[in-house]
Design a protein around this motif. Structure first.
Motif, PDB file in Angstrom:
ATOM      1  N   LEU A   2     151.031  -4.607  67.876  1.00 29.52           N
ATOM      2  CA  LEU A   2     151.829  -3.875  66.901  1.00 29.52           C
ATOM      3  C   LEU A   2     150.894  -3.019  66.074  1.00 29.52           C
ATOM      4  CD1 LEU A   2     154.284  -6.629  65.586  1.00 29.52           C
ATOM      5  CD2 LEU A   2     154.865  -4.673  67.042  1.00 29.52           C
ATOM      6  N   ALA A   4     151.118  -0.339  62.756  1.00 30.73           N
ATOM      7  CA  ALA A   4     151.861   0.371  61.728  1.00 30.73           C
ATOM      8  C   ALA A   4     151.184   1.704  61.433  1.00 30.73           C
ATOM      9  CB  ALA A   4     151.932  -0.473  60.466  1.00 30.73           C
ATOM     10  N   CYS A  20     156.341   1.470  63.245  1.00 33.46           N
ATOM     11  CA  CYS A  20     155.656   0.338  63.849  1.00 33.46           C
ATOM     12  C   CYS A  20     155.788   0.474  65.355  1.00 33.46           C
ATOM     13  CB  CYS A  20     156.263  -0.979  63.368  1.00 33.46           C
ATOM     14  SG  CYS A  20     155.475  -2.445  64.037  1.00 33.46           S
ATOM     15  N   TRP A  34     158.742  -6.101  57.601  1.00 34.43           N
ATOM     16  CA  TRP A  34     157.672  -5.374  56.913  1.00 34.43           C
ATOM     17  C   TRP A  34     157.223  -6.222  55.723  1.00 34.43           C
ATOM     18  CZ3 TRP A  34     155.220  -1.055  58.520  1.00 34.43           C
ATOM     19  CH2 TRP A  34     155.852  -0.245  59.467  1.00 34.43           C
ATOM     20  N   TYR A  93     152.358  -3.926  56.405  1.00 33.51           N
ATOM     21  CA  TYR A  93     152.227  -4.505  57.732  1.00 33.51           C
ATOM     22  C   TYR A  93     153.603  -4.673  58.370  1.00 33.51           C
ATOM     23  CZ  TYR A  93     147.630  -6.061  56.040  1.00 33.51           C
ATOM     24  OH  TYR A  93     146.352  -6.124  55.521  1.00 33.51           O
ATOM     25  N   CYS A  94     153.672  -4.453  59.674  1.00 33.88           N
ATOM     26  CA  CYS A  94     154.865  -4.834  60.409  1.00 33.88           C
ATOM     27  C   CYS A  94     154.568  -6.130  61.162  1.00 33.88           C
ATOM     28  CB  CYS A  94     155.322  -3.741  61.361  1.00 33.88           C
ATOM     29  SG  CYS A  94     154.115  -3.231  62.608  1.00 33.88           S
ATOM     30  N   GLY A 114     150.847  -6.480  63.003  1.00 31.99           N
ATOM     31  CA  GLY A 114     150.116  -5.258  63.271  1.00 31.99           C
ATOM     32  C   GLY A 114     149.068  -5.022  62.203  1.00 31.99           C
TER      33      GLY A 114
END
Length: 123
Positions: A2, A4, A20, A34, A93-94, A114
């Motif tokens: 992942l 972002a 993302c 998120w 962050y995702c 991610g």
């Protein structure tokens, strides 16, 4: 797996759209969330969307300003951020959550994360 992106520097009241992207596997059967982390603070929940896009959840601090969405055919998840405030400044962050779990705000439950994207809101 992942990643972002979409962060940047914006003035208070402005907007940003985070993306993302996934690689190596599909996340269409995962809930997506998120989170954000400001310097010296714990990582906190921002928003989440169910695996089929049928329901979303938001932190009180962003409700009415942020919108989470997903397009499983392209990127797993987006975060539209409007009316940004200086206190929204953080690394975003995702993350992906097994769809068997429903506690979207519990960062300990998320399986994949991610690398973050920096959002800076100037006053």
């Amino acid at each position: 797996q992942l990643q972002a992106s979409g962060g940047g520097l914006v003035q208070a009241g402005g907007s940003l759209r985070l993306f993302c992207a996934a690689s190596g596997r599909t996340f269409s059967s995962y809930h997506m969330g998120w989170f954000r982390q400001a310097p010296g603070k714990a990582r906190e929940f921002v928003a989440a969307i169910t695996w089929n896009g049928g329901m979303s959840s938001y932190a009180d601090s962003v409700k009415g300003r942020f919108t989470i969405s997903r397009d499983n055919a392209k990127n797993p998840v987006y975060l539209q951020m409007n009316s940004l405030k200086p206190e929204d400044t953080a690394l975003y962050y995702c993350a992906a959550l097994n769809k068997a779990y429903m506690n979207y705000s519990d960062r300990g439950r998320y399986d994949y994360w991610g690398q973050g994207t920096q959002v800076t809101v100037s006053s």
